[in-house]
Design an enzyme around this catalytic site. Structure first.
Site, PDB file in Angstrom:
ATOM      1  N   HIS A  36       0.838  -1.205   0.000  1.00  0.00           N
ATOM      2  CA  HIS A  36       0.000   0.000   0.000  1.00  0.00           C
ATOM      3  C   HIS A  36       0.868   1.248   0.000  1.00  0.00           C
ATOM      4  O   HIS A  36       0.838   2.032   0.942  1.00  0.00           O
ATOM      5  CB  HIS A  36      -0.922   0.006   1.233  1.00  0.00           C
ATOM      6  CG  HIS A  36      -1.936  -1.077   1.186  1.00  0.00           C
ATOM      7  ND1 HIS A  36      -2.192  -1.905   2.232  1.00  0.00           N
ATOM      8  CD2 HIS A  36      -2.736  -1.492   0.183  1.00  0.00           C
ATOM      9  CE1 HIS A  36      -3.120  -2.773   1.887  1.00  0.00           C
ATOM     10  NE2 HIS A  36      -3.459  -2.552   0.645  1.00  0.00           N
ATOM     11  N   HIS A  71       0.246 -11.723   1.373  1.00  0.00           N
ATOM     12  CA  HIS A  71      -0.806 -12.401   2.143  1.00  0.00           C
ATOM     13  C   HIS A  71      -1.400 -13.614   1.428  1.00  0.00           C
ATOM     14  O   HIS A  71      -2.395 -14.180   1.890  1.00  0.00           O
ATOM     15  CB  HIS A  71      -1.876 -11.431   2.643  1.00  0.00           C
ATOM     16  CG  HIS A  71      -2.324 -10.435   1.650  1.00  0.00           C
ATOM     17  ND1 HIS A  71      -2.359  -9.086   1.923  1.00  0.00           N
ATOM     18  CD2 HIS A  71      -2.725 -10.584   0.397  1.00  0.00           C
ATOM     19  CE1 HIS A  71      -2.791  -8.464   0.859  1.00  0.00           C
ATOM     20  NE2 HIS A  71      -3.021  -9.335  -0.083  1.00  0.00           N
ATOM     21  N   GLU A 123      -5.782 -12.690   3.379  1.00  0.00           N
ATOM     22  CA  GLU A 123      -4.933 -13.687   4.056  1.00  0.00           C
ATOM     23  C   GLU A 123      -5.793 -14.831   4.601  1.00  0.00           C
ATOM     24  O   GLU A 123      -5.461 -16.013   4.446  1.00  0.00           O
ATOM     25  CB  GLU A 123      -4.158 -13.033   5.214  1.00  0.00           C
ATOM     26  CG  GLU A 123      -3.360 -14.039   6.028  1.00  0.00           C
ATOM     27  CD  GLU A 123      -2.808 -13.476   7.330  1.00  0.00           C
ATOM     28  OE1 GLU A 123      -2.362 -12.312   7.335  1.00  0.00           O
ATOM     29  OE2 GLU A 123      -2.815 -14.200   8.331  1.00  0.00           O
TER      30      GLU A 123
END
Ligand code: SF4
Length: 276
Positions: A36, A71, A123
């Site tokens: 991010h 993830h 995840e």
């Protein structure tokens, strides 16, 4: 102005590893943005031609290599990727692989699976998909378990970013109510190490600069901890640094969110040096 970096800050082990994998995989695409942080995504695209796609369906003839993010993804999606005849480069963090493996093994042995985490998180969707049966229950509180009729053999794992004290509430409930409970501690300490380090440094500093995306929840958490102890600012780039912040201050602490690259932290530090 004395500038001191927090003992632990920025990229965790899994993200560092994923970025290195991306740097070594020129012309690959990642399935979703790797981290991010738009500036880092831009750097990977510019320097290594590693861009991202949002869906497996976007894979055309021009795409030969696909990177799976930290993830992880579900077993089905992994299969779908492999059927696309592309090279799959797996950057799933080893700390996320662990619960995937545990869920697969314990479900094969006939255990009901309880996962402490957020069902909507990629995840957890990935971890769930490794069960060979459908007796997998994802919960965030012990109350949610009250309405579930579990078998006597239960195995439990946690989302990597959850707090141990909250996981203990789930395991305590399970142990009190069931005869055989296999508890696996799959929590990763990376986020908490950054938080602890920012707490420590902000008690000593006159001002704290937290570097990271304003939409990044772990960066905001660091900022919230810092401002409990001293004047603190959350900045995304060096252009936001204001000289007046540093007036009459002697020690400036610096920390960064888990998706903030080191080069950005260095850029901010050199700007602070310039204006003070
Ligand atoms: S599990 Fe821990 S080390 Fe791995 S990506 Fe997540 S926060 Fe980073």
């Amino acid at each position: 102005m004395l500038i001191k970096k927090a003992k632990s800050y920025g990229f965790c082990f899994g993200v560092k590893r994923a970025v290195e994998i991306a740097e070594n995989s020129k012309n690959a695409v990642t399935l979703g943005p790797l981290i991010h942080n738009p500036l880092e995504i831009e750097r990977l695209a510019k320097n290594y031609n590693v861009k991202y796609i949002n869906s497996i369906d976007e894979i055309g003839k021009n795409i030969k290599r696909v990177i799976v993010r930290t993830h992880g993804i579900t077993k089905d999606r992994l299969e779908k990727l492999k059927n696309k005849k592309v090279e799959v480069i797996d950057a799933t963090c080893p700390f996320v692989k662990k619960p995937q493996e545990i869920v697969e093994k314990m479900s094969k042995e006939g255990y009901d699976i309880v996962i402490f985490g957020d069902k909507a998180h990629p995840e957890i969707q990935g971890v769930m998909s490794y069960s060979v049966h459908n007796r997998v229950f994802v919960v965030l509180t012990p109350e949610e378990l009250e309405n579930i009729k579990l078998k006597e053999k239960i195995a439990t794992v946690a989302q990597t970013t959850r707090k141990v004290k909250d996981y203990l509430k789930i395991t305590e409930y399970l142990i009190k109510n069931h005869k055989e409970v296999r508890v696996f501690n799959t929590i990763c300490n990376a986020t908490f190490e950054n938080q602890e380090a920012v707490r420590e440094l902000s008690k000593e500093a006159d001002i704290m600069i937290i570097v990271g995306g304003k939409n990044s929840s772990n960066t905001k958490q660091l900022y919230n901890i810092a401002k409990e102890h001293c004047e603190s600012y959350l900045v995304e780039s060096e252009n936001e640094i204001k000289p007046e912040w540093f007036k009459n201050k002697t020690l400036c602490g610096v920390s960064a969110g888990a998706s903030t690259p080191e080069w950005l932290v260095e850029r901010i530090i050199s700007k602070i040096k310039d204006v003070t």
